[in-house]
Write a protein that holds these residues in place. Structure first.
Motif, PDB file in Angstrom:
ATOM      1  N   THR A   1     -54.869  19.133 -83.295  1.00 19.58           N
ATOM      2  CA  THR A   1     -55.578  20.216 -82.611  1.00 19.58           C
ATOM      3  C   THR A   1     -54.687  20.867 -81.567  1.00 19.58           C
ATOM      4  O   THR A   1     -54.634  22.101 -81.455  1.00 19.58           O
TER       5      THR A   1
ATOM      6  N   PHE B   1     -61.247  30.352 -82.738  1.00 22.00           N
ATOM      7  CA  PHE B   1     -61.052  30.211 -81.293  1.00 22.00           C
ATOM      8  C   PHE B   1     -59.985  31.184 -80.796  1.00 22.00           C
ATOM      9  O   PHE B   1     -60.074  31.712 -79.674  1.00 22.00           O
TER      10      PHE B   1
ATOM     11  N   SER C   1     -61.243  26.447 -87.467  1.00 19.94           N
ATOM     12  CA  SER C   1     -61.866  26.487 -86.148  1.00 19.94           C
ATOM     13  C   SER C   1     -60.900  27.078 -85.118  1.00 19.94           C
ATOM     14  O   SER C   1     -61.298  27.869 -84.255  1.00 19.94           O
ATOM     15  N   THR C   2     -59.629  26.697 -85.222  1.00 19.77           N
ATOM     16  CA  THR C   2     -58.625  27.223 -84.283  1.00 19.77           C
ATOM     17  C   THR C   2     -58.445  28.725 -84.469  1.00 19.77           C
ATOM     18  O   THR C   2     -58.262  29.468 -83.499  1.00 19.77           O
TER      19      THR C   2
ATOM     20  N   PHE D   1     -61.622  23.904 -75.589  1.00 15.10           N
ATOM     21  CA  PHE D   1     -61.733  23.818 -77.043  1.00 15.10           C
ATOM     22  C   PHE D   1     -61.219  22.472 -77.554  1.00 15.10           C
ATOM     23  O   PHE D   1     -61.887  21.806 -78.359  1.00 15.10           O
ATOM     24  N   CYS D   2     -60.005  22.076 -77.113  1.00 17.52           N
ATOM     25  CA  CYS D   2     -59.427  20.803 -77.574  1.00 17.52           C
ATOM     26  C   CYS D   2     -60.312  19.618 -77.181  1.00 17.52           C
ATOM     27  O   CYS D   2     -60.559  18.699 -77.989  1.00 17.52           O
TER      28      CYS D   2
ATOM     29  N   VAL E   1     -53.509  24.773 -81.525  1.00 17.58           N
ATOM     30  CA  VAL E   1     -53.902  25.621 -80.399  1.00 17.58           C
ATOM     31  C   VAL E   1     -52.677  26.208 -79.705  1.00 17.58           C
ATOM     32  O   VAL E   1     -52.674  27.380 -79.299  1.00 17.58           O
TER      33      VAL E   1
END
Length: 785
Positions: free
Chosen positions: A701, A767, A763-764, A674-675, A705
């Motif tokens: 990010t 995720f 987004s995180t 993801f990152c 995360v």
């Protein structure tokens, strides 16, 4: 060697042939055998301090400090140095407990002794005694060395050394050991062993060498090792890339420093400590005092409890448990007549128990005592002369059943009752009274050291928690098995103290007739058998086993020696604190496990992001300063996990480091994808570069995360299944807001717009749901506690 004359008691004359040693011979033997004291062999304090900084985890921290100082990154160097000093100081405190144990054991040796030198009785320091000395033993004195009695009779309390619940009668030819207490009588004895050669001295040596590796320390070392191997592989890839692209040394060194910082779980040892400290505070409110924080973690994994009998499962107080009255008498009369044939004062626990029972059940039909004859070990009885209501003279005798039976033949029911009492483990005393030549049986008194009221409940509750209990005692098998069955301990009896050839310790439920070295060896054998062992005791004889066990527990009435050797001290009567310790320990373990899994996942994510970012952008995607920012939030603020709301597991816990590492790597890979995706889109789609907003984007990010990862791994069910603690939520808010503000205002990072930060956060969050699904599938397969 200072001496002063001491008068010899009139009751004890020196036996023929025991004139003692001359002063000259005593000095010669003192040189040959050494003082009657345990030799001290403590290492230099400076060596102990330096030793705390010579291990795998300190090496990594020290390397990081050195590299940061070389690159003038003083803030990061200072943070890690403080943590390094904290961890080292804690280790020194733990070692101090072992030295305190040895000091307490030494202090139990008698300070002075009455010894014959040159034909005269002298008072000398006990440390000056040598083998062959003739010494005097008197009421209330501690036996100063291992001796053989040559004349006189004494009642000896050896429970602190042998675990025997009852004092023993000792006469000429009997041996007794240093540390025994003389409860009655006087005797002359010859010294056979002194100092470290005594039974007590060997106990001290066992405590000195006793050690059991901490599962915490082992877990930290193995986790760091696994992370180091993974990180080394990533650094190797980075160095290959740097060499292949001819990256300047000025860029390569910061890249390697960043990788080293990203790999070190800097707060992991401190988190272990903090979680245990919080558990210790909880236990203190429940009457439990941890003397070593590691014992709380060991309580989580304890699956076998070795419990001493006398003073632990029992009250270590003789009490009248059974009274059988002969025809024509009742129980109060039996107790009352028995009390008349008992001493009114003194240290004899048998007489004290009978006096106490008689006072609770008084009888109005008792004669008046005229004269009392104290207990005679040779006759095995005491007696009293009394005057009855009509003025008649009565003789009252109390003693061993066989001795009273020789004076008056017992009826059949009396004999049967005496046998039944003995079979139950009672000490049986007989009472008879009447005219001197026509004694009649009054009855029987059974005494025993009764189990604690809560012992059976404790053992049942521990069993429900997956902890098996065995009894380890110096008492005889016949007595031990009665108490064991009364408190719910099942299993075979090992009467010799050590398992027979080919048998495993776990095959037995009771180990009887054991000495301190036997208890120590039994604990070691159970540990070799793969068990995590707790040892519960109260006396100096338990100290080696208390020190060797992963979790040593001293009860509230324990000696200072036992308390110093133990990792847990119960400060309230009863054994309920043991169950509380197990439950609190398991909760602490769950908090540490959550932090550890989060830490491994975060470190794997960081190392993969550094490597992939380097391959994507040809530059270090993070700087050392950025890693320190991530470390402050991801490592230090995450220590709030030690306050989280968790569920204690139903069964003992175990550090499955391989499974933890595998789970962390899998989750870390998913998080790194993801990152790396975020970085790739920003770099290739929008043209961001490392020297500007791309590094800030990667940092923000990564922080988002890592925070999401914690909430994913804190519960093995869905992440919304339980509510986090207020401290956990507060630390997350501080971490997310601080990094967002730094990015939004461009200090000390490059500036990002609020819409970009908001998009990253959203987004995180999405995720996180996907990562939670991966976690559920992964942990179910790995069966991770």
């Amino acid at each position: 060697m200072s001496t002063e004359p001491a008068a010899q008691p009139a009751e004890v004359a020196t036996p023929a042939g025991l004139a003692g040693l001359t002063r000259e011979e005593a000095r010669r033997r003192l040189v040959q055998h050494g003082p009657n004291a345990v030799p001290e062999s403590e290492s230099s304090p400076w060596l102990r301090v330096l030793g705390k900084f010579w291990a795998p985890v300190p090496w990594m921290l020290e390397a990081a400090v050195l590299l940061q100082v070389m690159l003038h990154e003083y803030l990061g160097a200072g943070v890690i140095a403080v943590l390094l000093l904290f961890n080292g100081g804690l280790g020194l405190i733990k070692e101090g407990h072992a030295r305190a144990t040895l000091r307490a054991l030494r202090e139990r040796l008698a300070l002075n002794a009455v010894v014959m030198r040159d034909g005269q009785w002298l008072t000398v320091p006990a440390a000056d005694l040598v083998p062959g000395d003739v010494v005097q033993l008197s009421l209330g004195w501690i036996v100063p060395a291992d001796v053989t009695l040559r004349q006189g009779e004494v009642l000896l309390d050896q429970s602190m050394l042998t675990g025997e619940s009852l004092p023993i009668e000792a006469g000429a030819g009997a041996m007794t050991y240093a540390g025994a207490l003389v409860r009655r009588g006087e005797a002359v004895a010859e010294v056979g062993a002194t100092g470290a050669a005594t039974k007590f001295g060997k106990t001290v040596e066992l405590v000195r060498i006793a050690q059991s590796p901490s599962s915490q320390q082992q877990a930290v070392v193995r986790i760091v090792r696994n992370l180091a191997l993974f990180s080394a592989a990533m650094v190797f890839v980075q160095l290959l890339y740097a060499a292949a692209t001819h990256m300047p040394i000025g860029q390569t060194i910061p890249l390697i420093l960043t990788a080293v910082l990203a790999a070190i779980p800097v707060a992991l040892p401190a988190t272990f400590t903090l979680a245990s400290a919080i558990g210790a505070r909880t236990l203190a409110a429940r009457g439990v005092l941890p003397t070593r924080l590691s014992a709380i973690d060991e309580a989580a994994g304890m699956d076998m409890l070795c419990a001493d009998k006398t003073g632990t499962l029992t009250r270590n107080v003789l009490a009248v448990t059974t009274v059988y009255a002969a025809r024509g008498f009742d129980a109060p009369q039996v107790l009352g007549l028995g009390a008349l044939a008992s001493a009114d004062a003194g240290l004899d626990p048998v007489d004290a128990a009978i006096r106490g029972a008689a006072a609770q059940r008084p009888s109005s039909r008792l004669p008046a005592r005229v004269r009392f004859v104290p207990f005679d070990p040779a006759q095995k009885m005491s007696e009293a002369q009394a005057r009855g209501a009509a003025g008649e003279t009565l003789r009252i005798v109390k003693g061993a059943f066989s001795r009273i039976a020789a004076l008056a033949p017992p009826p059949a029911d009396i004999s049967a009752s005496a046998q039944a009492m003995a079979n139950r483990g009672d000490r049986v005393l007989a009472v008879a009274a009447g005219p001197a030549q026509a004694l009649a049986w009054v009855g029987l008194i059974g005494l025993s050291d009764e189990p604690r009221a809560d012992a059976r409940q404790l053992i049942a509750e521990l069993k429900s928690l997956g902890v098996e209990t065995v009894m380890v005692t110096g008492d005889a098998a016949s007595t031990a098995v009665v108490v064991a069955r009364a408190v719910g301990i099942e299993g075979a009896v090992c009467p010799s103290g050590a398992p027979p050839q080919g048998a495993r310790p776990r095959d037995f439920g009771v180990f009887a007739g054991v000495f301190p070295e036997d208890k120590f060896k039994i604990v070691q054998a159970l540990q070799r058998d793969g068990r995590t062992v707790g040892m519960c005791g109260d006396g100096a004889n338990d100290a080696p086993a208390l020190r060797q066990a992963q979790m040593g527990i001293a009860v509230s009435a324990a000696t200072d020696v036992a308390k110093s050797a133990a990792g847990i001290v119960l400060t309230r009567p009863g054994l309920g604190g043991i169950v509380a310790t197990v439950k609190v320990g398991r909760m602490a373990y769950q908090r540490i496990l959550t932090y550890t899994l989060r830490s491994v996942t975060a470190k794997v994510t960081q190392m993969l992001l550094l490597t992939v970012g380097l391959l994507l952008t040809a530059r270090a995607i993070l700087t050392p300063m950025m890693i320190v920012l991530v470390m402050i939030g991801g490592d230090f603020l995450a220590m709030s996990a030690t306050t989280d709301n968790v569920r204690a597991s139903a069964l003992p816990n175990a550090w499955r480091v391989g499974r933890i590492t595998l789970a962390g790597i899998v989750l870390g890979v998913v998080a790194a994808v993801f990152c790396s995706g975020v970085v790739a889109v920003a770099h290739f789609r929008f043209g961001w570069v490392a020297d500007h907003g791309l590094r800030t984007l990667a940092t923000v990010t990564l922080v988002f995360v890592i925070q999401a990862t914690y909430y994913v791994v804190r519960d093995h069910r869905w992440l919304w299944s339980s509510r986090p603690s207020a401290w956990v939520v507060a630390s997350s808010v501080v971490n997310v807001l601080s990094i967002a503000l730094m990015a939004a205002y461009g200090f000390p990072l490059h500036r990002l717009s609020w819409p970009v930060i908001g998009l990253l956060f959203a987004s995180t969050a999405l995720f996180t749901l996907a990562l939670d699904l991966v976690k559920r599938l992964l942990l179910a397969r790995l069966k991770l506690d």
